[in-house]
Motif scaffolding. Sequence first.
Motif, PDB file in Angstrom:
ATOM      1  N   ASP A   1      -8.368   1.453 -24.803  1.00  0.00           N
ATOM      2  CA  ASP A   1      -7.894   0.846 -23.568  1.00  0.00           C
ATOM      3  C   ASP A   1      -6.442   0.387 -23.702  1.00  0.00           C
ATOM      4  OD1 ASP A   1     -10.387   1.227 -22.475  1.00  0.00           O
ATOM      5  OD2 ASP A   1     -11.041  -0.856 -22.744  1.00  0.00           O
ATOM      6  N   ASP A   2      -5.676   0.615 -22.642  1.00  0.00           N
ATOM      7  CA  ASP A   2      -4.315   0.098 -22.486  1.00  0.00           C
ATOM      8  C   ASP A   2      -3.264   0.768 -23.370  1.00  0.00           C
ATOM      9  OD1 ASP A   2      -5.406  -1.783 -20.675  1.00  0.00           O
ATOM     10  OD2 ASP A   2      -5.900  -3.123 -22.344  1.00  0.00           O
ATOM     11  N   VAL A   3      -3.645   1.794 -24.127  1.00  0.00           N
ATOM     12  CA  VAL A   3      -2.637   2.552 -24.875  1.00  0.00           C
ATOM     13  C   VAL A   3      -1.752   3.331 -23.910  1.00  0.00           C
ATOM     14  CG1 VAL A   3      -2.318   4.520 -26.455  1.00  0.00           C
ATOM     15  CG2 VAL A   3      -3.895   2.667 -27.039  1.00  0.00           C
ATOM     16  N   PHE A   4      -2.351   3.804 -22.811  1.00  0.00           N
ATOM     17  CA  PHE A   4      -1.583   4.432 -21.728  1.00  0.00           C
ATOM     18  C   PHE A   4      -2.014   3.769 -20.428  1.00  0.00           C
ATOM     19  CE2 PHE A   4      -0.899   7.342 -18.265  1.00  0.00           C
ATOM     20  CZ  PHE A   4       0.350   7.895 -18.535  1.00  0.00           C
ATOM     21  N   GLN A   5      -1.037   3.180 -19.736  1.00  0.00           N
ATOM     22  CA  GLN A   5      -1.354   2.501 -18.477  1.00  0.00           C
ATOM     23  C   GLN A   5      -0.504   3.048 -17.337  1.00  0.00           C
ATOM     24  OE1 GLN A   5      -2.400  -1.868 -18.545  1.00  0.00           O
ATOM     25  NE2 GLN A   5      -1.169  -1.791 -20.406  1.00  0.00           N
ATOM     26  N   ASN A   6      -1.166   3.221 -16.204  1.00  0.00           N
ATOM     27  CA  ASN A   6      -0.511   3.678 -14.991  1.00  0.00           C
ATOM     28  C   ASN A   6      -0.194   2.468 -14.118  1.00  0.00           C
ATOM     29  OD1 ASN A   6       0.316   5.260 -12.760  1.00  0.00           O
ATOM     30  ND2 ASN A   6      -1.761   5.223 -11.927  1.00  0.00           N
ATOM     31  N   LEU A   7       1.076   2.310 -13.736  1.00  0.00           N
ATOM     32  CA  LEU A   7       1.507   1.163 -12.948  1.00  0.00           C
ATOM     33  C   LEU A   7       1.784   1.605 -11.509  1.00  0.00           C
ATOM     34  CD1 LEU A   7       4.054  -0.421 -15.485  1.00  0.00           C
ATOM     35  CD2 LEU A   7       1.568  -0.791 -15.330  1.00  0.00           C
ATOM     36  N   ILE A   8       0.972   1.169 -10.584  1.00  0.00           N
ATOM     37  CA  ILE A   8       1.191   1.474  -9.165  1.00  0.00           C
ATOM     38  C   ILE A   8       2.122   0.397  -8.607  1.00  0.00           C
ATOM     39  CG2 ILE A   8       0.108   1.828  -6.912  1.00  0.00           C
ATOM     40  CD1 ILE A   8      -0.667   3.954  -8.864  1.00  0.00           C
TER      41      ILE A   8
ATOM     42  N   VAL B   1      -3.381  12.406   1.829  1.00  0.00           N
ATOM     43  CA  VAL B   1      -4.191  12.792   0.668  1.00  0.00           C
ATOM     44  C   VAL B   1      -4.961  11.587   0.143  1.00  0.00           C
ATOM     45  CG1 VAL B   1      -4.135  13.714  -1.687  1.00  0.00           C
ATOM     46  CG2 VAL B   1      -2.590  14.644   0.063  1.00  0.00           C
ATOM     47  N   ALA B   2      -4.263  10.461  -0.021  1.00  0.00           N
ATOM     48  CA  ALA B   2      -4.919   9.271  -0.567  1.00  0.00           C
ATOM     49  C   ALA B   2      -4.061   8.040  -0.307  1.00  0.00           C
ATOM     50  CB  ALA B   2      -5.165   9.436  -2.064  1.00  0.00           C
ATOM     51  N   LYS B   3      -4.693   6.870  -0.465  1.00  0.00           N
ATOM     52  CA  LYS B   3      -3.994   5.586  -0.391  1.00  0.00           C
ATOM     53  C   LYS B   3      -4.127   4.874  -1.725  1.00  0.00           C
ATOM     54  CE  LYS B   3      -4.830   4.736   4.558  1.00  0.00           C
ATOM     55  NZ  LYS B   3      -5.477   3.833   5.555  1.00  0.00           N
ATOM     56  N   PHE B   4      -3.121   4.080  -2.051  1.00  0.00           N
ATOM     57  CA  PHE B   4      -3.119   3.385  -3.330  1.00  0.00           C
ATOM     58  C   PHE B   4      -2.619   1.960  -3.123  1.00  0.00           C
ATOM     59  CE2 PHE B   4      -2.161   7.844  -3.804  1.00  0.00           C
ATOM     60  CZ  PHE B   4      -3.133   8.274  -4.696  1.00  0.00           C
ATOM     61  N   LYS B   5      -3.327   1.016  -3.702  1.00  0.00           N
ATOM     62  CA  LYS B   5      -2.940  -0.384  -3.599  1.00  0.00           C
ATOM     63  C   LYS B   5      -2.002  -0.746  -4.737  1.00  0.00           C
ATOM     64  CE  LYS B   5      -4.806  -5.083  -3.380  1.00  0.00           C
ATOM     65  NZ  LYS B   5      -6.028  -5.922  -3.515  1.00  0.00           N
ATOM     66  N   GLY B   6      -0.852  -1.263  -4.397  1.00  0.00           N
ATOM     67  CA  GLY B   6       0.117  -1.650  -5.412  1.00  0.00           C
ATOM     68  C   GLY B   6      -0.321  -2.880  -6.187  1.00  0.00           C
TER      69      GLY B   6
ATOM     70  N   GLU C   1       0.845  -1.199   0.000  1.00  0.00           N
ATOM     71  CA  GLU C   1       0.000   0.000   0.000  1.00  0.00           C
ATOM     72  C   GLU C   1       0.878   1.246   0.000  1.00  0.00           C
ATOM     73  OE1 GLU C   1      -3.999   0.665   2.229  1.00  0.00           O
ATOM     74  OE2 GLU C   1      -2.430   1.481   3.541  1.00  0.00           O
ATOM     75  N   PHE C   2       0.484   2.225  -0.793  1.00  0.00           N
ATOM     76  CA  PHE C   2       1.207   3.491  -0.865  1.00  0.00           C
ATOM     77  C   PHE C   2       0.302   4.604  -0.351  1.00  0.00           C
ATOM     78  CE2 PHE C   2       2.818   0.756  -4.207  1.00  0.00           C
ATOM     79  CZ  PHE C   2       4.195   0.888  -4.109  1.00  0.00           C
ATOM     80  N   LYS C   3       0.917   5.638   0.219  1.00  0.00           N
ATOM     81  CA  LYS C   3       0.189   6.813   0.677  1.00  0.00           C
ATOM     82  C   LYS C   3       0.818   8.064   0.092  1.00  0.00           C
ATOM     83  CE  LYS C   3      -1.018   4.862   5.226  1.00  0.00           C
ATOM     84  NZ  LYS C   3      -0.887   5.057   6.702  1.00  0.00           N
ATOM     85  N   SER C   4      -0.017   9.024  -0.234  1.00  0.00           N
ATOM     86  CA  SER C   4       0.502  10.353  -0.555  1.00  0.00           C
ATOM     87  C   SER C   4       0.043  11.299   0.541  1.00  0.00           C
ATOM     88  CB  SER C   4       0.020  10.832  -1.934  1.00  0.00           C
ATOM     89  OG  SER C   4      -1.388  10.980  -1.965  1.00  0.00           O
ATOM     90  N   ASN C   5       0.961  12.151   0.986  1.00  0.00           N
ATOM     91  CA  ASN C   5       0.689  13.071   2.080  1.00  0.00           C
ATOM     92  C   ASN C   5       0.946  14.507   1.655  1.00  0.00           C
ATOM     93  OD1 ASN C   5       0.152  11.097   4.298  1.00  0.00           O
ATOM     94  ND2 ASN C   5       2.254  10.496   3.845  1.00  0.00           N
ATOM     95  N   ASN C   6       0.111  15.401   2.146  1.00  0.00           N
ATOM     96  CA  ASN C   6       0.272  16.814   1.882  1.00  0.00           C
ATOM     97  C   ASN C   6       1.519  17.317   2.626  1.00  0.00           C
ATOM     98  OD1 ASN C   6       0.110  19.644   1.910  1.00  0.00           O
ATOM     99  ND2 ASN C   6      -2.132  19.621   1.954  1.00  0.00           N
ATOM    100  N   PRO C   7       2.546  17.780   1.917  1.00  0.00           N
ATOM    101  CA  PRO C   7       3.768  18.200   2.608  1.00  0.00           C
ATOM    102  C   PRO C   7       3.596  19.470   3.425  1.00  0.00           C
ATOM    103  CG  PRO C   7       3.936  18.687   0.269  1.00  0.00           C
ATOM    104  CD  PRO C   7       2.692  17.878   0.457  1.00  0.00           C
TER     105      PRO C   7
ATOM    106  N   HIS D   1       5.148   6.286 -11.864  1.00  0.00           N
ATOM    107  CA  HIS D   1       5.355   7.618 -11.312  1.00  0.00           C
ATOM    108  C   HIS D   1       5.984   7.517  -9.926  1.00  0.00           C
ATOM    109  CE1 HIS D   1       5.034  11.816 -11.759  1.00  0.00           C
ATOM    110  NE2 HIS D   1       3.863  11.866 -12.382  1.00  0.00           N
ATOM    111  N   ALA D   2       6.423   8.666  -9.392  1.00  0.00           N
ATOM    112  CA  ALA D   2       6.960   8.723  -8.040  1.00  0.00           C
ATOM    113  C   ALA D   2       5.830   8.429  -7.053  1.00  0.00           C
ATOM    114  CB  ALA D   2       7.561  10.095  -7.766  1.00  0.00           C
ATOM    115  N   PRO D   3       6.094   7.640  -6.007  1.00  0.00           N
ATOM    116  CA  PRO D   3       5.017   7.221  -5.098  1.00  0.00           C
ATOM    117  C   PRO D   3       4.289   8.360  -4.406  1.00  0.00           C
ATOM    118  CG  PRO D   3       6.952   5.830  -4.803  1.00  0.00           C
ATOM    119  CD  PRO D   3       7.364   6.951  -5.712  1.00  0.00           C
ATOM    120  N   ASN D   4       4.941   9.498  -4.190  1.00  0.00           N
ATOM    121  CA  ASN D   4       4.255  10.590  -3.497  1.00  0.00           C
ATOM    122  C   ASN D   4       3.288  11.350  -4.396  1.00  0.00           C
ATOM    123  OD1 ASN D   4       6.619  11.558  -4.815  1.00  0.00           O
ATOM    124  ND2 ASN D   4       6.549  13.456  -3.632  1.00  0.00           N
ATOM    125  N   VAL D   5       3.228  10.996  -5.696  1.00  0.00           N
ATOM    126  CA  VAL D   5       2.272  11.656  -6.599  1.00  0.00           C
ATOM    127  C   VAL D   5       1.457  10.628  -7.386  1.00  0.00           C
ATOM    128  CG1 VAL D   5       3.493  13.855  -6.790  1.00  0.00           C
ATOM    129  CG2 VAL D   5       4.098  11.980  -8.330  1.00  0.00           C
TER     130      VAL D   5
END
Length: 452
Positions: free
Chosen positions: A177-184, A14-19, A2-8, A155-159
Amino acid sequence: MEFKSNNPYNGQEVAKFKGLTQNELVDKLNKSQKAFESWRKVPISERSLLFKKAGQVLRDNVAEYAKIITLEMGKPILESRGEVNKCATVCDYYAKNAEKFLANEFIETDAQRSYVRHDPIGAVFAIMPWNFPFWQVFRFAAPTLIAGNVGLLKHAPNVFGCAEQIADVFKKAGFPDDVFQNLIVHHDKTEIIIAHDAVKAVTLTGSERAGAAVAQISGKYIKKILLELGGNNAFIVWDDADIDKAVATALTARMLNCGQSCIAAKRFILLEGIYDEFVLKFIAAVKNLKSGDPMEEDTKIGPLARKDLADQLQYQVRNSVAMGADLLLGGNQSGAYHEPTILGNVKPDMPAFDEETFGPLAAMIKVKTIEEAFALSEQSRYGLGVTVCTTNIEKALEYAHEVSDGAYFINELVKSDPRLPFGGTKKSGYGRELAKDGILEFVNRKTVYVKN
């Protein structure tokens, strides 16, 4: 994972993201290959239309996208809006010019007909940084996808919130679909991704250390790589410069994005005749910058993106002062916030001279001659760009060939422009993004030869 982004600014989540699991990641990589087989056959005119739509999606949702940028990495909200709008311009640029850039190049030989055609290569894996979380991605994606390739973003985990919104731009614009994919994923999945047969090239914007590590993996699997790494740009001011204009340009060149930019001016190399005037006016200008909540319209200086970044900057400031630099302004840190700081009497071997300072730190360096200024400018392992401020344009142009960096700007801060190639030399990396050069980085320049 699990990843988290935090307001610096306030430390709030800010949010949580499942890898992605290993199986989910491989599935996405396989899908990218299938998407490529159909996307490559889509006419350039249709791909261009989709990018025009992407540009409009960005403009229509600028407030939403700017907000997530500011919340996740602390950029002042006005700058975040500017970043989103700049992404729209790069979409427009390639939508207008891609067909021309990718046209066959006919070359006269002893053949009946001979030419070079430009074919897409497959999936391009992009490892992107947090400091310009939208712009860095679209700078890669617009030329790469419009050429017929497909994109994979790590992308960088904090964003990661920004990464999800970027993927949403392509969905709203109607891309298949799948032409651009975001990898967590964490960076420990990098080799798995690069090794996959679908991935034909890698582009990375980030630190020197990250670039070296990814280049080593890419070399192992014989995959092309483009690197845009760190910078330690010199901002040279001659005796004849308009000092007020030079200071105004320097202020933006150093303090934009709270100094968190590879192409920011970091070393201010000043001829001794104007040194005192420039430094005094620069100090006064920095004092007028409002620090505070980056969500407020009039904030110019927010926090750095993470506390460890502020810690590193504080270490560089303290060590430089211990080695003889003069603390002219600022110098204090509180959590992720670091005061805008100006050091005078900076010399080679000090961290403020030798290292990339990623934050609101300006190093003032006094020289006697123009030749000494350029010699000190070159005394860096980085090579992204140099600025020269002068009223003698023709004389400044005579020095362009002596600068080894990838960019030479006269009376303007070094910046990226969709119409001009962008990239560095030395430890700043290799390859070029943007303009025609950028779209040709990830294509197969195929020779076609016809004989009777």
